[in-house]
Design an enzyme around this catalytic site. Structure first.
Site, PDB file in Angstrom:
ATOM      1  CG  ASN A 212      72.185  -1.055 -51.767  1.00 46.93           C
ATOM      2  OD1 ASN A 212      71.848  -2.269 -51.490  1.00 46.93           O
ATOM      3  ND2 ASN A 212      70.942  -0.414 -52.029  1.00 46.93           N
ATOM      4  CG  ASP A 284      68.277   6.947 -49.390  1.00 45.94           C
ATOM      5  OD1 ASP A 284      67.063   6.300 -49.286  1.00 45.94           O
ATOM      6  OD2 ASP A 284      69.099   6.727 -48.839  1.00 45.94           O
ATOM      7  CE  LYS A 294      79.339   0.830 -72.273  1.00 46.49           C
ATOM      8  NZ  LYS A 294      80.455  -0.114 -72.904  1.00 46.49           N
ATOM      9  N   PRO A 310      61.346   8.070 -54.099  1.00 51.02           N
ATOM     10  CG  PRO A 310      59.353   7.196 -54.901  1.00 51.02           C
ATOM     11  CD  PRO A 310      60.644   7.886 -55.503  1.00 51.02           C
ATOM     12  CG  ASP A 311      61.240   7.191 -46.869  1.00 55.63           C
ATOM     13  OD1 ASP A 311      60.656   5.980 -46.724  1.00 55.63           O
ATOM     14  OD2 ASP A 311      62.305   7.450 -46.261  1.00 55.63           O
ATOM     15  CG  PHE A 329      65.576  -4.430 -41.735  1.00 55.36           C
ATOM     16  CD1 PHE A 329      64.183  -4.768 -41.745  1.00 55.36           C
ATOM     17  CD2 PHE A 329      66.511  -5.091 -41.314  1.00 55.36           C
ATOM     18  CE1 PHE A 329      64.161  -6.207 -41.595  1.00 55.36           C
ATOM     19  CE2 PHE A 329      66.416  -6.672 -40.944  1.00 55.36           C
ATOM     20  CZ  PHE A 329      65.170  -7.102 -40.775  1.00 55.36           C
ATOM     21  CE  LYS A 343      67.590   5.837 -40.845  1.00 56.08           C
ATOM     22  NZ  LYS A 343      68.742   5.153 -41.476  1.00 56.08           N
ATOM     23  CE  LYS A 347      62.415   6.211 -43.047  1.00 54.46           C
ATOM     24  NZ  LYS A 347      63.141   5.605 -44.225  1.00 54.46           N
TER      25      LYS A 347
HETATM   26  N1  CTP Z   1      63.599   2.919 -47.111  1.00 59.07           N
HETATM   27  C1  CTP Z   1      62.264   3.067 -48.089  1.00 59.07           C
HETATM   28  N2  CTP Z   1      62.566   3.897 -49.187  1.00 59.07           N
HETATM   29  C2  CTP Z   1      63.402   4.470 -49.394  1.00 59.07           C
HETATM   30  C3  CTP Z   1      64.665   4.446 -48.422  1.00 59.07           C
HETATM   31  C4  CTP Z   1      64.391   3.670 -47.282  1.00 59.07           C
HETATM   32  O1  CTP Z   1      61.321   2.300 -47.842  1.00 59.07           O
HETATM   33  N3  CTP Z   1      63.756   5.390 -50.255  1.00 59.07           N
HETATM   34  C5  CTP Z   1      63.142   1.952 -45.897  1.00 59.07           C
HETATM   35  C6  CTP Z   1      64.347   1.048 -45.770  1.00 59.07           C
HETATM   36  O2  CTP Z   1      63.556  -0.072 -46.604  1.00 59.07           O
HETATM   37  C7  CTP Z   1      64.256   0.617 -44.343  1.00 59.07           C
HETATM   38  C8  CTP Z   1      63.880   2.109 -43.642  1.00 59.07           C
HETATM   39  O3  CTP Z   1      63.152   2.711 -44.796  1.00 59.07           O
HETATM   40  O4  CTP Z   1      63.326  -0.227 -44.010  1.00 59.07           O
HETATM   41  C9  CTP Z   1      65.411   2.574 -43.541  1.00 59.07           C
HETATM   42  O5  CTP Z   1      66.010   2.822 -44.669  1.00 59.07           O
HETATM   43  P1  CTP Z   1      67.553   3.558 -44.384  1.00 59.07           P
HETATM   44  O6  CTP Z   1      68.376   3.555 -45.952  1.00 59.07           O
HETATM   45  O7  CTP Z   1      68.288   2.955 -43.223  1.00 59.07           O
HETATM   46  O8  CTP Z   1      66.792   4.959 -44.032  1.00 59.07           O
HETATM   47  P2  CTP Z   1      66.725   6.291 -44.745  1.00 59.07           P
HETATM   48  O9  CTP Z   1      65.330   6.737 -44.406  1.00 59.07           O
HETATM   49  O10 CTP Z   1      66.949   6.118 -45.930  1.00 59.07           O
HETATM   50  O11 CTP Z   1      67.813   7.393 -44.012  1.00 59.07           O
HETATM   51  P3  CTP Z   1      69.263   7.669 -44.315  1.00 59.07           P
HETATM   52  O12 CTP Z   1      69.617   7.039 -45.518  1.00 59.07           O
HETATM   53  O13 CTP Z   1      69.302   8.923 -43.948  1.00 59.07           O
HETATM   54  O14 CTP Z   1      70.106   7.080 -43.058  1.00 59.07           O
END
Ligand code: CTP
Length: 426
Positions: A212, A284, A294, A310-311, A329, A343, A347
């Site tokens: 991104n 994600d 390649k 992983p989140d 964020f 969130k 979280k």
């Molecule tokens: N985040 C994280 N690990 C991931 C994805 C997100 O720690 N794999 C953290 C980001 O750094 C941010 C927060 O979770 O602080 C919210 O991230 P965001 O991408 O907005 O949310 P998601 O939980 O991924 O939800 P969605 O994509 O469904 O909006």
């Protein structure tokens, strides 16, 4: 910066020419800038150059001894300044500061002022490394009014390569903006702040990745702001431009590339952290398979099979220690509040910055940002468009004022988070 009163004290060193850039940027941003040149500074640049950039006459020792002022000039200037910036700070002026000496307009003004002081030393490496100079430096840093920026290492005007190079103008400007925002408060002193920033990359083969546009500017701003508030900072960051990394004050950095590497680094540093601020834009998902060579165009799959990453923040929320403050964020488009609230709750965060990424001058890669901050009690604060550094400071201000009466720094009881009624069941 508009209307802020900044007094620059220029000493005798070749780095004085770089301070012209600092003065020019400050004046352009609407700050009121005044400057004092020591006699030695005038051997390097002229009062006329400085006055032109300040849009105001520059002061020298000649003015100090003129009986034309209603009140003594050093008192007037000392009372006027919201922030004093001594750049370049020479070994001689440093020695005077360390011992409370005052024999010219600049050093008398220092003693006649009470505002924060930013010091940007510049000198030859051997001079900087003298025990006496180092002792003086430690002595002035022990004064709560004094904050240092630099010096750094590099090629010096004497052709030496070593310590003693004055901090670059953008670094000095970061320190100035920070000290003006906080009034020099070190309200994160003794705190260890763990920050994540930039994007992660999930490679399909050695040259192609899912990612991104996050550049890391917000993560760097969070690190700068925490540092100038006195914290010990660790920044875990995805790929970032060298020019952006060069704006970091002395903080620990942990470079990573993938979401899994960021997960491992954040969890490894989590136990010692008092604050965790997760600003990284973590991918994600990742390609289900990585190919080490390649892939030729003809071998690229029509459809990419994906696997979850992983989140990190969710895991940090599950494992949080009672003393920890956890901030996230939410980069959103459209209506930013409902997903951010979700969130914050899911979280187990203390606060979240709901950040619109579909507005001009906000979100990925820009120098400015805007947001709505939410805390776990349902408090809400809209942040108008501002620099990312200003937003970082406002976020710390917001989190520092979260009501912690039911817990030391974070959630007191993980089983029963203190969600307001309006959040429950969303
Ligand atoms: N985040 C994280 N690990 C991931 C994805 C997100 O720690 N794999 C953290 C980001 O750094 C941010 C927060 O979770 O602080 C919210 O991230 P965001 O991408 O907005 O949310 P998601 O939980 O991924 O939800 P969605 O994509 O469904 O909006």
């Amino acid at each position: 910066m508009k209307g802020r009163r900044i007094l620059l004290g220029l000493g005798g060193g070749i780095a004085a020419y770089k301070v012209c850039e600092v003065i020019s940027s400050l004046a352009k941003s609407g700050a009121e800038v005044r400057a004092i040149l020591t006699d030695a500074a005038q051997e390097f640049i002229t009062p006329l150059s400085v006055a032109t950039l300040c849009r105001h006459p520059a002061y020298t020792d000649q003015d100090f001894w003129q009986p034309t002022h209603a009140r003594p000039l050093h008192i007037e200037l000392g009372e006027w300044a919201e922030l004093l910036v001594l750049a370049p700070l020479t070994a001689n002026t440093l020695g005077k500061l360390a011992h409370g000496l005052a024999d010219n307009l600049l050093t008398n003004t220092v003693l006649a002022s009470t505002c924060p002081i930013l010091l940007a030393p510049a000198m030859n490496t051997d001079m900087w490394e003298q025990r006496t100079v180092q002792a003086n430096w430690q002595q002035v840093l022990g004064n709560p009014r004094c904050h240092g920026v630099g010096p750094g290492a590099g090629i010096l005007a004497c052709d030496r390569v070593g310590m003693g190079r004055m901090a670059e103008p953008p670094e000095i400007l970061v320190a100035i903006e920070s000290l003006l925002q906080t009034g020099g408060r070190r309200d994160l002193a003794g705190q260890r702040v763990l920050i994540s920033g930039a994007s992660t990359r999930e490679y399909l083969d050695p040259v192609r990745f899912l990612g991104n546009p996050s550049t890391g500017k917000m993560g760097v701003a969070l690190a700068q702001a925490a540092y100038y508030r006195g914290a010990a900072v660790t920044l875990v960051h995805g790929p970032m431009e060298a020019s952006l990394r060069s704006l970091l004050p002395p903080v620990q950095t942990v470079p990573v590339t993938t979401g899994e590497e960021m997960y491992a680094a954040m969890l490894a540093h989590q136990p010692e952290a008092d604050w965790i601020v997760m600003s990284a834009a973590v991918a994600d998902v990742k390609p289900a398979r990585y190919v080490a060579e390649k892939l030729p165009k003809r071998s690229l799959p029509d459809q990419l099979e994906l696997a979850p990453v992983p989140d990190i923040l969710m895991t940090l929320g599950d494992r949080r220690l009672p003393r920890q403050t956890l901030v996230g964020f939410a980069a959103q488009t459209g209506d930013i509040l409902p997903p951010a609230r979700d969130k914050l709750q899911r979280k187990k965060l203390d606060a979240i910055a709901a950040n619109p990424v579909d507005q001009a001058d906000s979100g990925f890669g820009t120098s400015t940002n805007q947001a709505i901050f939410l805390d776990r009690h349902g408090r809400q604060q809209a942040i108008a468009p501002c620099s990312k550094l200003s937003m970082a400071h406002q976020l710390y201000d917001f989190v520092l004022t979260i009501d912690t009466s039911n817990g030391a720094g974070g959630l007191a009881d993980l089983g029963q988070p203190d969600w307001p009624e309006s959040f429950k069941g969303q």
